[in-house]
Design an enzyme around this catalytic site. Sequence first.
Site, short mmCIF file in Angstrom:
data_model
loop_
_atom_site.label_atom_id
_atom_site.label_comp_id
_atom_site.label_asym_id
_atom_site.label_seq_id
_atom_site.Cartn_x
_atom_site.Cartn_y
_atom_site.Cartn_z
N SER A 81 0.76 -1.16 -0.16
CA SER A 81 -0.04 0.02 0.02
C SER A 81 0.81 1.13 -0.11
O SER A 81 0.65 2.12 -0.76
CB SER A 81 -0.75 0.08 1.28
OG SER A 81 -1.78 1.10 1.22
N TRP A 121 2.61 1.54 -3.26
CA TRP A 121 1.79 1.97 -4.34
C TRP A 121 1.71 3.72 -4.38
O TRP A 121 1.55 4.45 -5.37
CB TRP A 121 0.21 1.24 -4.30
CG TRP A 121 -0.74 1.75 -5.33
CD1 TRP A 121 -0.66 1.61 -6.54
CD2 TRP A 121 -1.80 2.65 -5.01
NE1 TRP A 121 -1.80 2.19 -7.38
CE2 TRP A 121 -2.33 2.93 -6.32
CE3 TRP A 121 -2.18 3.36 -3.89
CZ2 TRP A 121 -3.50 3.86 -6.45
CZ3 TRP A 121 -3.57 4.16 -3.98
CH2 TRP A 121 -4.08 4.29 -5.32
N HIS A 122 1.11 3.98 -3.08
CA HIS A 122 1.11 5.44 -2.78
C HIS A 122 2.40 6.18 -3.26
O HIS A 122 2.06 7.49 -3.77
CB HIS A 122 0.75 5.67 -1.50
CG HIS A 122 -0.75 5.46 -0.92
ND1 HIS A 122 -1.15 4.31 -0.52
CD2 HIS A 122 -1.89 6.39 -1.14
CE1 HIS A 122 -2.54 4.20 -0.41
NE2 HIS A 122 -2.86 5.23 -0.50
N GLY A 123 3.45 5.82 -3.17
CA GLY A 123 4.82 6.56 -3.53
C GLY A 123 5.76 6.08 -2.69
O GLY A 123 5.65 5.35 -1.33
N TYR A 177 5.20 7.87 3.85
CA TYR A 177 4.25 6.78 3.56
C TYR A 177 4.49 5.58 4.31
O TYR A 177 3.79 4.99 4.96
CB TYR A 177 4.26 6.60 1.88
CG TYR A 177 3.51 7.75 1.23
CD1 TYR A 177 2.91 8.86 1.69
CD2 TYR A 177 3.65 7.58 -0.12
CE1 TYR A 177 2.27 9.76 0.83
CE2 TYR A 177 3.29 8.65 -0.99
CZ TYR A 177 2.52 9.74 -0.26
OH TYR A 177 2.03 10.48 -1.04
#
Length: 489
Positions: free
Chosen positions: A376, A379-381, A386
């Site tokens: 997760s 995927w966000h960065g 994160y």
Amino acid sequence: FTAWAQMGSPAPSAFSLLSRDDWIYAGILGGGFLLSTLIRFLVKGQPLYSVLKYSPGFIGFGVAFAILGWKIIYSIPIALFTSIAIKHGKPGDNHQMPLLVFVVVFTYLLLTRHLHEFLDVPELASQANALQLIITLRAIGLAFDVGDSRFDRANHGQSRRKRHLEEDPSFLMMFNYLYHYCGIFTGPYYSYQMFIDSCDYQAAVFHQNYLDTGLVGEYTWRLKQLAWSLPIFIITNKIFPLDGLRSDDVFEWSMLYKLLYACMVFVVFRMRVYAAWSVSECICVTLNIGIYPSDSGPKCVIGPTDVDGFRKGWTDGTASANSLAIQNIDVAEVEASDGYRAGIRGWNKSVQTWLALYVHSRAPRSSRMVLTMFISALWHGTYAGYFMSFLVVPLCTAAEDVLFRLFPKGEDGERNRTFLRVYWLTLRTRGFDFMATGFLLKNWKDTHRFWSACYYWLPITMIALFFILTAIEMMIKPITKRPKMESTT
């Protein structure tokens, strides 16, 4: 505006109430809603389903090119590789091809994010990054769904209680799904099967009945959500800007003010998302995406869970319907649920379901939670903030699980109200505020500055709580078991 006047600054114009990116996204959402409405109400009968089936990818690609220019090239290799890999996948294979697509697409996503560090090209950010994120979800989800359907067909349809794709998608249909303009920059994620269902002419009577009886209702509650979330976002964003957390002044603030500021920054973020997704979901339901018979038990992304109820109501013009399969957020769960797990499940439900279907359920049992949070964050960065935020989640859920075992629900299905109120106000809600600051600040420097100013209270508290509560639980167990053993001797 009075505050600005007192500071001797001119009152902001209407355009200054939102950032440039926010205005761009507002234009994308407004234009998408207008286009969807025109298609829905101007095109009738069989032509409507042809438009919904064969044109959305071309519309989405055109919109993306108009906004991004040549940056749209970043997304093309994902679409090409996924389409070719699916076409050349082996019959009955539900492992090799989907896993190959997963690894290659994620690796490519990471490379494109850092390409500007090695070549003289613009950074993949804002709308360009949003497109990459959505294309990544759709490509990997499509690969796994095709793999599962091939495996099911090779085994003579043993999974009769679950819907699978009836045939492999063509290159044209994959293009139309991957670049479908609904949610291409904003989400929510929806599966290829949901896209196919939206343009199924056999359900024309069902869709028309829904248009006549239920569409206004689906609009109403979403637009009400927009009506209160948008003003709150605009006001709080001006009073509590994110840049306030990037200053060394945070070390001079009291702990109470730090908690308050973190709380309000998370309010700004939630209101922005509530407003955007309410419009994005309206676009989807206007084009039949996520609309299923109520008796089919639809769930987000998964669609109908009761296959018999789906088949019975799909061509029935009198069947009631709902849009739960496209509802991306449960505001009540996010704002008022009792713990971390429930709050996370209510947030960005389509991505949560994507992670559950294609990561959590297919990962080794011993590492599911950590691996899911890692993917997760990836995927966000690739920002440190994160990973710091997402990897604190397992600490919180582990401690919470022990805590809830020690304070179980009563016979009425509710926990002790005093306990729940104290826990919700301190650890649960303030914990979400704390993690949100890392997600929003992104880089290590800013996140570490603020978290250290707050003494890293959340991870430290949760680690200590886990060990203390586990020790208490181990001491309680022998005491609770002893009377039972004595009574049997």
